[in-house]
Design a protein around this motif. Structure first.
Motif, mmCIF file in Angstrom:
data_model
loop_
_atom_site.group_PDB
_atom_site.id
_atom_site.type_symbol
_atom_site.label_atom_id
_atom_site.label_comp_id
_atom_site.label_asym_id
_atom_site.label_seq_id
_atom_site.Cartn_x
_atom_site.Cartn_y
_atom_site.Cartn_z
ATOM 1 N N GLN A 87 1.198 58.396 75.309
ATOM 2 C CA GLN A 87 2.384 57.759 76.324
ATOM 3 C C GLN A 87 1.723 58.046 77.887
ATOM 4 O OE1 GLN A 87 5.363 57.919 75.453
ATOM 5 N NE2 GLN A 87 4.978 58.016 73.430
ATOM 6 N N VAL A 88 2.280 57.454 78.873
ATOM 7 C CA VAL A 88 1.889 57.132 79.859
ATOM 8 C C VAL A 88 2.849 57.687 80.942
ATOM 9 C CG1 VAL A 88 0.624 55.499 81.829
ATOM 10 C CG2 VAL A 88 -0.182 55.096 79.556
ATOM 11 N N TYR A 89 2.937 58.404 81.643
ATOM 12 C CA TYR A 89 3.857 59.059 82.493
ATOM 13 C C TYR A 89 3.867 58.535 83.853
ATOM 14 C CZ TYR A 89 4.824 61.975 78.466
ATOM 15 O OH TYR A 89 5.185 62.555 77.550
ATOM 16 N N ASP A 90 4.818 58.048 84.786
ATOM 17 C CA ASP A 90 4.707 58.028 85.880
ATOM 18 C C ASP A 90 5.004 59.859 86.891
ATOM 19 O OD1 ASP A 90 5.178 57.553 88.283
ATOM 20 O OD2 ASP A 90 6.580 55.897 88.170
ATOM 21 N N VAL A 91 4.152 60.328 87.689
ATOM 22 C CA VAL A 91 4.171 61.329 88.271
ATOM 23 C C VAL A 91 4.441 61.094 89.814
ATOM 24 C CG1 VAL A 91 3.091 62.349 86.395
ATOM 25 C CG2 VAL A 91 1.938 61.915 87.705
ATOM 26 N N SER A 92 4.883 59.961 90.574
ATOM 27 C CA SER A 92 4.437 59.168 91.813
ATOM 28 C C SER A 92 5.253 60.160 92.434
ATOM 29 C CB SER A 92 4.260 57.789 91.939
ATOM 30 O OG SER A 92 3.564 57.089 91.077
ATOM 31 N N ASP A 93 6.189 60.993 91.649
ATOM 32 C CA ASP A 93 7.265 61.641 92.703
ATOM 33 C C ASP A 93 7.050 63.122 92.852
ATOM 34 O OD1 ASP A 93 8.412 58.886 93.658
ATOM 35 O OD2 ASP A 93 10.152 59.011 91.941
ATOM 36 N N PRO B 124 2.393 71.132 77.332
ATOM 37 C CA PRO B 124 3.113 69.529 76.964
ATOM 38 C C PRO B 124 4.704 69.598 77.876
ATOM 39 C CG PRO B 124 2.679 70.031 75.377
ATOM 40 C CD PRO B 124 2.152 71.784 75.941
ATOM 41 N N GLU B 125 5.902 70.539 77.676
ATOM 42 C CA GLU B 125 6.652 70.558 78.200
ATOM 43 C C GLU B 125 6.617 70.294 79.885
ATOM 44 O OE1 GLU B 125 5.673 74.563 78.884
ATOM 45 O OE2 GLU B 125 5.158 73.093 77.389
ATOM 46 N N ILE B 126 6.168 69.983 80.124
ATOM 47 C CA ILE B 126 5.606 70.337 81.788
ATOM 48 C C ILE B 126 6.129 68.425 81.951
ATOM 49 C CG2 ILE B 126 3.691 69.617 82.599
ATOM 50 C CD1 ILE B 126 5.909 71.421 84.502
ATOM 51 N N PHE B 127 5.902 67.428 80.826
ATOM 52 C CA PHE B 127 5.738 66.171 81.282
ATOM 53 C C PHE B 127 7.795 65.283 80.978
ATOM 54 C CE2 PHE B 127 1.095 66.386 79.678
ATOM 55 C CZ PHE B 127 1.069 65.714 81.558
ATOM 56 N N LYS B 128 7.786 66.169 80.525
ATOM 57 C CA LYS B 128 9.896 65.510 80.209
ATOM 58 C C LYS B 128 10.402 65.790 81.643
ATOM 59 C CE LYS B 128 11.771 70.754 79.872
ATOM 60 N NZ LYS B 128 11.727 70.470 81.010
ATOM 61 N N ASP B 129 9.913 66.573 82.439
ATOM 62 C CA ASP B 129 10.777 65.624 83.717
ATOM 63 C C ASP B 129 9.833 64.672 84.615
ATOM 64 O OD1 ASP B 129 11.105 68.220 83.580
ATOM 65 O OD2 ASP B 129 9.595 69.089 84.798
ATOM 66 N N PHE B 130 8.914 63.935 83.734
ATOM 67 C CA PHE B 130 7.994 62.840 84.036
ATOM 68 C C PHE B 130 9.051 60.870 83.132
ATOM 69 C CE2 PHE B 130 5.250 66.352 86.582
ATOM 70 C CZ PHE B 130 5.675 65.452 87.209
ATOM 71 N N PRO B 131 9.193 60.174 83.931
ATOM 72 C CA PRO B 131 9.619 58.883 83.130
ATOM 73 C C PRO B 131 7.926 58.621 82.109
ATOM 74 C CG PRO B 131 9.650 58.712 85.118
ATOM 75 C CD PRO B 131 9.102 60.060 85.580
ATOM 76 N N VAL B 132 8.471 58.543 81.069
ATOM 77 C CA VAL B 132 7.061 57.015 80.012
ATOM 78 C C VAL B 132 7.548 55.595 80.329
ATOM 79 C CG1 VAL B 132 6.325 56.598 77.679
ATOM 80 C CG2 VAL B 132 6.988 59.159 78.642
#
Length: 76
Positions: A26-32, A62-70
């Motif tokens: 999955q690719v996540y946007d962590v820009s914000d 990996p639960e940290i990624f739930k806060d970022f949009p896929v």
């Protein structure tokens, strides 16, 4: 959903204003996230990369990624 190659993902390392990372396809946007300011997270991880293997060394799961949009998937 857009498919990204590793080369395309590498373009989103913060130099163009966007920060993307991949994890388990999955690719996540962590820009914000202020934690990714400058394209580097805590001096350990760079944006624009597949972090699947690096996550084994992270102090969080990996639960940290739930806060970022896929925003896409990583092309194999």
């Amino acid at each position: 959903m857009k498919e990204y190659t590793l080369e395309e993902l590498a373009e989103y390392n913060g130099k163009n204003g966007k920060l993307y990372v991949a994890y388990q396809g999955q690719v996540y946007d962590v820009s914000d996230s202020y934690l990714w300011e400058g394209g580097i997270h805590q001096g350990l991880h760079d944006a624009g990369k597949d972090l699947t293997e690096e996550m084994d060394e992270a102090p969080h799961g990996p639960e940290i990624f739930k806060d970022f949009p896929v925003i896409g998937t990583l092309k194999e």
